[in-house]
Design a protein around this motif. Structure first.
Motif, mmCIF file in Angstrom:
data_model
loop_
_atom_site.group_PDB
_atom_site.id
_atom_site.type_symbol
_atom_site.label_atom_id
_atom_site.label_comp_id
_atom_site.label_asym_id
_atom_site.label_seq_id
_atom_site.Cartn_x
_atom_site.Cartn_y
_atom_site.Cartn_z
ATOM 1 N N TYR A 1 -27.378 41.478 16.828
ATOM 2 C CA TYR A 1 -27.886 41.169 15.377
ATOM 3 C C TYR A 1 -29.333 40.486 15.619
ATOM 4 C CZ TYR A 1 -28.810 39.103 10.924
ATOM 5 O OH TYR A 1 -29.544 38.667 9.779
ATOM 6 N N ASP A 2 -30.400 40.861 15.149
ATOM 7 C CA ASP A 2 -31.636 40.386 15.326
ATOM 8 C C ASP A 2 -32.306 40.304 13.944
ATOM 9 O OD1 ASP A 2 -33.757 39.296 16.674
ATOM 10 O OD2 ASP A 2 -34.759 41.253 17.311
ATOM 11 N N SER B 1 -31.212 34.943 12.649
ATOM 12 C CA SER B 1 -30.494 35.399 13.979
ATOM 13 C C SER B 1 -30.834 34.404 15.065
ATOM 14 C CB SER B 1 -31.129 36.611 14.562
ATOM 15 O OG SER B 1 -32.794 36.649 14.710
ATOM 16 N N SER C 1 -26.023 37.549 21.299
ATOM 17 C CA SER C 1 -25.731 37.530 19.952
ATOM 18 C C SER C 1 -27.370 38.288 19.331
ATOM 19 C CB SER C 1 -26.080 36.078 19.602
ATOM 20 O OG SER C 1 -26.236 36.143 18.090
ATOM 21 N N PHE C 2 -28.295 38.145 20.122
ATOM 22 C CA PHE C 2 -29.471 38.923 19.850
ATOM 23 C C PHE C 2 -29.224 40.257 19.755
ATOM 24 C CE2 PHE C 2 -31.907 34.796 20.304
ATOM 25 C CZ PHE C 2 -32.244 34.541 19.001
#
Length: 130
Positions: A29-30, A34, A25-26
Motif C-alpha cells: 500500500y502506497d 502510507s 507495507s509500502f
C-alpha cells in the motif's frame, strides 16, 4: 563491554526488521497515510523483536508466568512511546524536508539510534530494575 556489543547488535537487528516491515507495507500500500501505516507496522515488529532480545540477553529477566511477561511487555512498550516519538519525528522530518525515500530511511535510522540509547536507560531504571 559484551553487553554494549549485544545491545548495539540487537538495536541494529530491530532497526532492520522495522525497516523491512515498512518496506513490505509500502509494497502492498502506497496511498494516503502510507508512511504512518508503514511506521506503525515497522515499529510493532521491531518492538516485539527488541523486547524478546533485551529481556533474555541484556537484562536476563525470566518472567514468573505469562501474566508477568505481559506486564513487562506493556511497561516496556510504554517506555518505548517516548522513544518512538523521537524515531517518528526524525523519519517524518527527513521525509518532509528532503522528500525522498532514502532520506526517510536515513531519518528513521538516526531516530531509532537515538531512541534506543534513551530506551536502554529507561528500561534499566523502570522495566527491568532489580
Amino acid at each position: 563491554m559484551n553487553m554494549v556489543f549485544k545491545y548495539v547488535n540487537f538495536a541494529i537487528a530491530s532497526t532492520l526488521v522495522n525497516l523491512l516491515f515498512q518496506y513490505i507495507s509500502f509494497y502492498f500500500y502506497d496511498g494516503f497515510l502510507s508512511l504512518y501505516i508503514a511506521m506503525f507496522f515497522g515499529t510493532l515488529s521491531g518492538l516485539i523483536l527488541k523486547y524478546v532480545l533485551d529481556k533474555k540477553y541484556i537484562f536476563y529477566h525470566k518472567p514468573k508466568n505469562k501474566k508477568d511477561d505481559g506486564k513487562k511487555f506493556l511497561l516496556y512498550s510504554l517506555m518505548g512511546l517516548f522513544t518512538t516519538f523521537i524515531f517518528w519525528g526524525f523519519e517524518i522530518g527527513f521525509d518532509f524536508v528532503f522528500g525522498n525515500e532514502k532520506a526517510k530511511y536515513i531519518g528513521a535510522i538516526l531516530g531509532l539510534s537515538i531512541g534506543y540509547v534513551v530506551k536502554y536507560f529507561l528500561d534499566k531504571k523502570f522495566v527491568f530494575k532489580d
